[in-house]
Design an enzyme around this catalytic site. Structure first.
Site, mmCIF file in Angstrom:
data_model
loop_
_atom_site.group_PDB
_atom_site.id
_atom_site.type_symbol
_atom_site.label_atom_id
_atom_site.label_comp_id
_atom_site.label_asym_id
_atom_site.label_seq_id
_atom_site.Cartn_x
_atom_site.Cartn_y
_atom_site.Cartn_z
ATOM 1 N N ASP A 29 0.856 -1.197 0.000
ATOM 2 C CA ASP A 29 0.000 0.000 0.000
ATOM 3 C C ASP A 29 0.890 1.244 0.000
ATOM 4 O O ASP A 29 1.896 1.314 0.722
ATOM 5 C CB ASP A 29 -0.927 -0.004 1.220
ATOM 6 N N ILE A 30 0.513 2.227 -0.799
ATOM 7 C CA ILE A 30 1.315 3.446 -0.944
ATOM 8 C C ILE A 30 1.267 4.307 0.330
ATOM 9 O O ILE A 30 2.172 5.098 0.586
ATOM 10 C CB ILE A 30 0.830 4.241 -2.182
ATOM 11 N N HIS A 93 -10.431 -5.350 -3.317
ATOM 12 C CA HIS A 93 -9.115 -5.631 -2.718
ATOM 13 C C HIS A 93 -9.265 -5.899 -1.232
ATOM 14 O O HIS A 93 -10.207 -5.422 -0.601
ATOM 15 C CB HIS A 93 -8.145 -4.464 -2.932
ATOM 16 N N HIS A 95 -6.964 -5.588 2.398
ATOM 17 C CA HIS A 95 -5.766 -5.049 3.028
ATOM 18 C C HIS A 95 -5.219 -6.125 3.958
ATOM 19 O O HIS A 95 -5.965 -6.658 4.802
ATOM 20 C CB HIS A 95 -6.109 -3.837 3.910
HETATM 21 P P1 AMP Z 1 -9.892 1.599 0.117
HETATM 22 O O1 AMP Z 1 -10.452 1.612 -1.290
HETATM 23 O O2 AMP Z 1 -10.712 2.472 1.054
HETATM 24 O O3 AMP Z 1 -9.735 0.198 0.647
HETATM 25 O O4 AMP Z 1 -8.452 2.255 0.089
HETATM 26 C C1 AMP Z 1 -7.606 2.094 -1.023
HETATM 27 C C2 AMP Z 1 -6.188 1.848 -0.572
HETATM 28 O O5 AMP Z 1 -5.390 1.836 -1.744
HETATM 29 C C3 AMP Z 1 -5.600 2.911 0.374
HETATM 30 O O6 AMP Z 1 -5.046 2.266 1.511
HETATM 31 C C4 AMP Z 1 -4.529 3.604 -0.485
HETATM 32 O O7 AMP Z 1 -3.410 4.013 0.258
HETATM 33 C C5 AMP Z 1 -4.187 2.497 -1.487
HETATM 34 N N1 AMP Z 1 -3.674 3.002 -2.753
HETATM 35 C C6 AMP Z 1 -4.243 3.933 -3.561
HETATM 36 N N2 AMP Z 1 -3.490 4.132 -4.654
HETATM 37 C C7 AMP Z 1 -2.416 3.315 -4.545
HETATM 38 C C8 AMP Z 1 -1.266 3.072 -5.352
HETATM 39 N N3 AMP Z 1 -1.064 3.715 -6.499
HETATM 40 N N4 AMP Z 1 -0.364 2.148 -4.904
HETATM 41 C C9 AMP Z 1 -0.550 1.501 -3.743
HETATM 42 N N5 AMP Z 1 -1.620 1.688 -2.942
HETATM 43 C C10 AMP Z 1 -2.541 2.590 -3.327
#
Ligand code: AMP
Length: 134
Positions: A29-30, A93, A95
């Site tokens: 995760d970024i 996705h 986490h």
């Molecule tokens: P959620 O959709 O609420 O589960 O959150 C989306 C997750 O994706 C968050 O934790 C962001 O930090 C992560 N995220 C968004 N863009 C990227 C990226 N380009 N690379 C890695 N993680 C990402």
């Protein structure tokens, strides 16, 4: 519209990949809430995880299990937690978050700051640990 995660799978946006097979993909995760915070996604682009077909959803769980075992070998933790939010990115996705306490899974706290080289090294270590699983 193509999701940001599909762009990551296609290599159009960079990521720190930890695992991939024909149907699934995992990357750091970024904005990690804890060191080793990883996202596991199906390559099939479906917004809501519980709209996935049964085969893809069960395969995602089994793929996430392998990734979680790799994470646990690299990041000291009591266990690897699983969280589903999906409020930000419309591509299903999970986490995976190494946990030592409940506070480690608090998405409201300031995110971890890691140097890019440190993140790249962590991804390589997790990738290698997954590859070495029996
Ligand atoms: P959620 O959709 O609420 O589960 O959150 C989306 C997750 O994706 C968050 O934790 C962001 O930090 C992560 N995220 C968004 N863009 C990227 C990226 N380009 N690379 C890695 N993680 C990402």
């Amino acid at each position: 519209m193509t999701s940001i995660f599909t762009k990551i799978i296609n290599g159009e946006i960079p990521c720190h990949k930890v695992a991939e097979d024909a149907h699934y993909f995992a990357f750091l995760d970024i904005n990690p809430v804890a060191k080793g915070h990883t996202l596991v996604i199906p390559k099939k682009e479906v917004d809501y995880i519980f709209d996935l077909d049964a085969e893809t959803l069960s395969g995602l769980t089994l793929f996430a299990q392998k990734v979680a075992k790799g994470i646990a070998k690299v990041v000291p933790c009591k266990r690897v937690g699983v969280t589903v939010l999906g409020l930000e990115v419309p591509h299903a996705h999970v986490h995976l978050i190494p946990l030592n306490s409940e506070a480690d899974v608090d998405f409201k706290k300031p995110k971890l700051k890691m140097e890019s080289a440190e993140t790249a090294a962590l991804a390589r270590e997790i990738q290698s640990a997954i590859g070495n699983l029996q």
